[in-house]
Design an enzyme around this catalytic site. Structure first.
Site, PDB file in Angstrom:
ATOM      1  NE  ARG A 229      -2.467  -4.627   6.497  1.00 60.15           N
ATOM      2  CZ  ARG A 229      -3.359  -5.405   5.885  1.00 60.15           C
ATOM      3  NH1 ARG A 229      -4.297  -4.865   5.150  1.00 60.15           N
ATOM      4  NH2 ARG A 229      -3.312  -6.707   6.001  1.00 60.15           N
TER       5      ARG A 229
ATOM      6  NE  ARG B  48       1.614 -13.177   7.059  1.00 55.23           N
ATOM      7  CZ  ARG B  48       1.778 -13.622   5.826  1.00 55.23           C
ATOM      8  NH1 ARG B  48       2.395 -14.772   5.619  1.00 55.23           N
ATOM      9  NH2 ARG B  48       1.340 -12.919   4.800  1.00 55.23           N
TER      10      ARG B  48
ATOM     11  NE  ARG C 103      15.449   3.494  -6.356  1.00 57.84           N
ATOM     12  CZ  ARG C 103      16.738   3.766  -6.181  1.00 57.84           C
ATOM     13  NH1 ARG C 103      17.208   4.973  -6.466  1.00 57.84           N
ATOM     14  NH2 ARG C 103      17.559   2.836  -5.735  1.00 57.84           N
TER      15      ARG C 103
ATOM     16  NE  ARG D 211      13.025  -9.340  -6.514  1.00 58.19           N
ATOM     17  CZ  ARG D 211      11.696  -9.382  -6.641  1.00 58.19           C
ATOM     18  NH1 ARG D 211      10.950  -9.846  -5.646  1.00 58.19           N
ATOM     19  NH2 ARG D 211      11.102  -8.969  -7.748  1.00 58.19           N
TER      20      ARG D 211
ATOM     21  CD  GLU E 225      14.502  -8.353  -9.171  1.00 60.61           C
ATOM     22  OE1 GLU E 225      14.131  -7.373  -8.468  1.00 60.61           O
ATOM     23  OE2 GLU E 225      13.734  -9.253  -9.543  1.00 60.61           O
TER      24      GLU E 225
ATOM     25  CE1 TYR F  11       4.938  -2.174  -7.949  1.00 63.05           C
ATOM     26  CE2 TYR F  11       3.217  -2.749  -6.368  1.00 63.05           C
ATOM     27  CZ  TYR F  11       4.250  -3.126  -7.216  1.00 63.05           C
ATOM     28  OH  TYR F  11       4.586  -4.447  -7.342  1.00 63.05           O
TER      29      TYR F  11
ATOM     30  CG  ASP G  14      -0.028  -5.679  -6.231  1.00 62.10           C
ATOM     31  OD1 ASP G  14       1.181  -5.599  -6.507  1.00 62.10           O
ATOM     32  OD2 ASP G  14      -0.459  -5.724  -5.063  1.00 62.10           O
TER      33      ASP G  14
END
Length: 390
Positions: free
Chosen positions: A180, A184, A256, A286, A307, A355, A357
């Site tokens: 997705r 926005r 990774r 970042r 990072e 992965y 959350d």
């Protein structure tokens, strides 16, 4: 009387939540972790020099639509409001380097293209003028991005970052990675869209300490699990690397990993918690400034991480499972091996090679513990996986 002895391998969220639930059900729980601290990659600690709460293994921002999970974490630690508003450096179509808002939103679009579009105008501009409508069935990450936002936005905000993050060209990654596209057509710059969002007031380690604070739970740090240890327990919940449990006998699953370059600054270095660097020429993905993850606190000094992403080697901390074709084939072989192994349930991000959350990790841990109790009551063996890795 104890209901039995159980071993949790890993003192992160999976081991802590499963261990606590089963300790409350009457089991004697031992939690072991090879590191010298609890919390896994969620580990937080105060920096002595600045007083800043530092996310040692990179920032973890709690966001969920799961009300039960939100209530669960707030039972053990107060979660204060926090909205993740990410910024990124990149170059606009006129070659000007600037700072833009992520995810791509109406402000980003107007700033990037030098326009003053309303939502409907921006939607038409992107979908009719920018998007590559010749791509009808996107197969790769690159095609997916080009199909929905077009070349300019893709190259500015997705291409370079993706190359650095995954170490391959976006044309080699499946479209599913970009399921997705976060675009926005309003000015909402909240990175996440979940109902509940926040940060633990005293850090994740404080929360996990409280979860593990039960008379039937024993925690042993700096303790490396070996399969011989399983004989001392009625069941093992293993949240380490799936391939590591079997001593990598079939080969290593691909990950990774991240390298962190820590530095300090007196004052406010970048004015936000997360600054991405979209250009491939900048070697890091970042910079995170950790005092901004606790906006209710005030600190003069600042602790920051640059990072760098690369392929994980033996001995590295694995972060992101690659899960491309060859990894999935090897994963299928390890799943078969695990399902032939009795007395152990593989859990969490590493144990299931997915992965996850934090909220999903906690949800699955609660469901796993409840499923174990139901199986025990019915006289059945607990499965190798409460959630199928494939």
């Amino acid at each position: 009387m104890s209901a039995g002895k159980l071993l949790m391998v890993g003192a992160g969220l999976s081991g802590a939540v499963i261990g606590r639930h089963l300790a409350e059900a009457g089991y004697d729980i031992t939690v072991v972790d090879a590191r010298d601290h609890i919390g896994g990659n969620c580990h937080t600690e105060r920096d002595e020099g600045t007083g800043v709460m530092v996310h040692i293994y990179g920032p973890h921002i709690f966001h969920t639509d799961d009300a039960e999970v939100w209530d669960y974490v707030n039972t053990y630690e107060t979660f204060l409001p926090y909205k993740n508003r990410v910024k990124t450096t990149s170059v606009d179509p006129k070659g000007r380097r600037g700072v833009f808002s992520l995810p791509v939103n109406l402000h980003t679009i107007n700033q990037f293209f030098g326009k003053t579009l309303r939502p409907e105008e921006a939607h038409a501009f992107i979908t009719e003028e920018q998007a590559d409508t010749s791509i009808t069935d996107p197969q790769t990450f690159e095609e997916q991005a080009m199909r929905f936002v077009g070349k300019d936005l893709y190259e500015a905000f997705f291409k370079g970052y993706t190359i650095k993050q995954w170490g391959v060209q976006p044309s080699e990654l499946p479209a599913s990675i970009l399921k997705r596209l976060p675009v926005r057509f309003n000015y909402d710059d909240n990175y996440f869209f979940h109902k509940f969002q926040g940060m633990p007031e005293n850090g994740y380690t404080a929360m996990i300490e409280k979860i593990l604070d039960h008379p039937s739970i024993t925690v042993k740090l700096s303790t490396t699990f070996t399969r011989e240890m399983a004989a001392e327990y009625d069941h093992v919940f293993y949240s380490g690397p799936l391939d590591g449990y079997f001593d990598y006998e079939l080969g290593r699953l691909g990950y990774r990993t991240l390298d962190f370059e820590r530095f300090t600054h007196e004052g406010d270095y970048q004015g936000c918690a997360v600054m991405n660097y979209g250009e491939e020429a900048v070697p890091y993905t970042r910079i995170t400034e950790h005092k901004h993850f606790s906006p209710w606190e005030e600190h003069e000094g600042s602790v920051l991480y640059r990072e760098f992403s690369r392929s994980a080697e033996p001995g590295d901390i694995p972060y992101y499972p690659i899960r491309q074709v060859k990894e999935k084939a090897l994963l299928a072989d390890y799943v078969k091996l695990a399902e032939q192994t009795s007395g152990v349930t593989f859990v969490g991000r590493l144990g299931t090679y997915r992965y996850l959350d934090m909220d999903v990790t906690i949800r699955e841990a609660l469901d796993t513990a409840r499923g174990f109790l139901e199986a025990a009551e019915a006289g059945n063996a607990a499965p190798a996986f409460a959630v199928a890795p494939l």
